[in-house]
Design a protein around this motif. Sequence first.
Motif, mmCIF file in Angstrom:
data_model
loop_
_atom_site.group_PDB
_atom_site.id
_atom_site.type_symbol
_atom_site.label_atom_id
_atom_site.label_comp_id
_atom_site.label_asym_id
_atom_site.label_seq_id
_atom_site.Cartn_x
_atom_site.Cartn_y
_atom_site.Cartn_z
ATOM 1 N N LYS A 35 0.847 -1.205 0.000
ATOM 2 C CA LYS A 35 0.000 0.000 0.000
ATOM 3 C C LYS A 35 0.875 1.246 0.000
ATOM 4 O O LYS A 35 0.601 2.224 -0.675
ATOM 5 C CB LYS A 35 -0.905 0.027 1.245
ATOM 6 N N THR A 56 -8.914 9.156 2.841
ATOM 7 C CA THR A 56 -9.033 8.565 4.170
ATOM 8 C C THR A 56 -8.828 7.055 4.084
ATOM 9 O O THR A 56 -9.252 6.433 3.111
ATOM 10 C CB THR A 56 -10.430 8.864 4.737
ATOM 11 N N GLY A 57 -8.191 6.490 5.096
ATOM 12 C CA GLY A 57 -8.001 5.039 5.135
ATOM 13 C C GLY A 57 -6.528 4.695 5.253
ATOM 14 O O GLY A 57 -5.662 5.568 5.204
ATOM 15 N N SER A 58 -6.283 3.389 5.392
ATOM 16 C CA SER A 58 -4.910 2.946 5.647
ATOM 17 C C SER A 58 -4.001 3.167 4.438
ATOM 18 O O SER A 58 -2.794 3.336 4.598
ATOM 19 C CB SER A 58 -4.911 1.463 6.049
ATOM 20 N N ASP A 113 -6.822 8.866 -3.074
ATOM 21 C CA ASP A 113 -7.570 8.126 -2.050
ATOM 22 C C ASP A 113 -7.538 6.629 -2.359
ATOM 23 O O ASP A 113 -7.192 6.230 -3.476
ATOM 24 C CB ASP A 113 -9.026 8.631 -2.004
ATOM 25 N N GLY A 114 -7.913 5.831 -1.400
ATOM 26 C CA GLY A 114 -8.065 4.391 -1.593
ATOM 27 C C GLY A 114 -9.481 4.076 -2.039
ATOM 28 O O GLY A 114 -10.274 4.978 -2.319
ATOM 29 N N ALA A 115 -9.804 2.792 -2.109
ATOM 30 C CA ALA A 115 -11.161 2.369 -2.465
ATOM 31 C C ALA A 115 -11.427 1.008 -1.836
ATOM 32 O O ALA A 115 -10.491 0.314 -1.413
ATOM 33 C CB ALA A 115 -11.315 2.289 -3.984
ATOM 34 N N ASP A 116 -12.696 0.643 -1.756
ATOM 35 C CA ASP A 116 -13.065 -0.653 -1.177
ATOM 36 C C ASP A 116 -13.204 -1.735 -2.245
ATOM 37 O O ASP A 116 -12.886 -2.892 -2.014
ATOM 38 C CB ASP A 116 -14.385 -0.510 -0.414
ATOM 39 N N LYS A 126 -16.604 3.098 -2.502
ATOM 40 C CA LYS A 126 -15.807 3.817 -1.525
ATOM 41 C C LYS A 126 -16.655 4.079 -0.292
ATOM 42 O O LYS A 126 -17.855 3.953 -0.334
ATOM 43 C CB LYS A 126 -15.350 5.168 -2.113
ATOM 44 N N GLY A 129 -14.715 3.303 5.043
ATOM 45 C CA GLY A 129 -13.989 3.954 6.137
ATOM 46 C C GLY A 129 -14.822 5.033 6.805
ATOM 47 O O GLY A 129 -14.401 5.622 7.797
ATOM 48 N N GLY A 130 -16.002 5.314 6.256
ATOM 49 C CA GLY A 130 -16.934 6.212 6.932
ATOM 50 C C GLY A 130 -16.841 7.670 6.538
ATOM 51 O O GLY A 130 -17.324 8.520 7.287
ATOM 52 N N SER A 131 -16.253 7.973 5.377
ATOM 53 C CA SER A 131 -16.223 9.399 5.003
ATOM 54 C C SER A 131 -16.721 9.606 3.582
ATOM 55 O O SER A 131 -16.195 10.426 2.837
ATOM 56 C CB SER A 131 -14.816 9.965 5.173
ATOM 57 N N LYS A 153 -8.734 -5.517 -3.632
ATOM 58 C CA LYS A 153 -9.890 -4.644 -3.869
ATOM 59 C C LYS A 153 -10.507 -4.859 -5.257
ATOM 60 O O LYS A 153 -11.543 -4.281 -5.565
ATOM 61 C CB LYS A 153 -9.469 -3.181 -3.742
HETATM 62 O O1 LIG Z 1 -13.360 4.984 1.167
HETATM 63 C C1 LIG Z 1 -12.579 5.000 2.077
HETATM 64 C C2 LIG Z 1 -12.843 5.717 3.349
HETATM 65 O O2 LIG Z 1 -14.172 6.136 3.452
HETATM 66 C C3 LIG Z 1 -11.265 4.289 1.974
HETATM 67 O O3 LIG Z 1 -10.529 4.853 0.928
HETATM 68 C C4 LIG Z 1 -11.527 2.843 1.709
HETATM 69 O O4 LIG Z 1 -12.343 2.354 2.755
HETATM 70 C C5 LIG Z 1 -10.210 2.056 1.631
HETATM 71 O O5 LIG Z 1 -9.591 2.020 2.882
HETATM 72 P P1 LIG Z 1 -8.209 1.267 3.106
HETATM 73 O O6 LIG Z 1 -7.162 1.967 2.314
HETATM 74 O O7 LIG Z 1 -7.971 1.355 4.588
HETATM 75 O O8 LIG Z 1 -8.389 -0.158 2.656
#
Ligand SMILES: O=C(CO)[C@H](O)[C@H](O)COP(=O)(O)O
Length: 195
Positions: A35, A56-58, A113-116, A126, A129-131, A153
């Motif tokens: 990552k 937001t996120g790791s 940013d990241g994504a789910d 996305k 992570g709650g945002s 992902k």
């Molecule tokens: O959408 C998000 C926050 O709302 C994050 O980008 C998504 O959850 C990915 O998180 P991570 O990098 O921790 O896997």
Amino acid sequence: MARAYDPLFITSDNSPIDVPSPSSSSMTLTKDELKRIAAYKAVDFVKSNMVLGLGTGSTAKHAVDRIGELLRQGKLENIVGIPTSKKTQEHALSLNIPLSDLDAHPVVDLSIDGADEVDPRLNLVKGRGGSLLREKMIEGASKKFVVIVDESKMVKHIGGSKMALPVEIVPFCWKFTAERLRRVMEGYGCEARIR
Ligand SMILES: O=C(CO)[C@H](O)[C@H](O)COP(=O)(O)O
């Protein structure tokens, strides 16, 4: 063409970018190290004088770390960050990254940013992570959006991870909205649940 590298990069112009494969030595990289490599690569898109959406996120956290580091080293100048969450705001402030908001800076040069979940057509889930709302506002106002994901992902279709699909609602009469969502999802094997 996207190759089987881990991690894989995609940009908002729909063109996947290959990232050199991590070191060919026998060293095994953890998921978090992968990552970080991807996040650092994303920060290559950052230039001085940019307004940046900070994800937001790791994964995004590594990008924010890198931006802070480059500012400290004087390799980046005059950056303004717009954080997508309170957590990112606090983290960016701890790194002395100057912050602003969309009222003062309605046009964002680049968001990272990241994504789910990501499907083969680059549709995203996305917000786990709650945002979600802030992310949509800030990343939607961005001229370019770099999404950082690792292979875990990548899904064949949205919902493929079988994890929750985040929907952010206002607290006002949330039960009413939850019921509306339940009805919309009826027959699809989903249930609307408040987290
Ligand atoms: O959408 C998000 C926050 O709302 C994050 O980008 C998504 O959850 C990915 O998180 P991570 O990098 O921790 O896997």
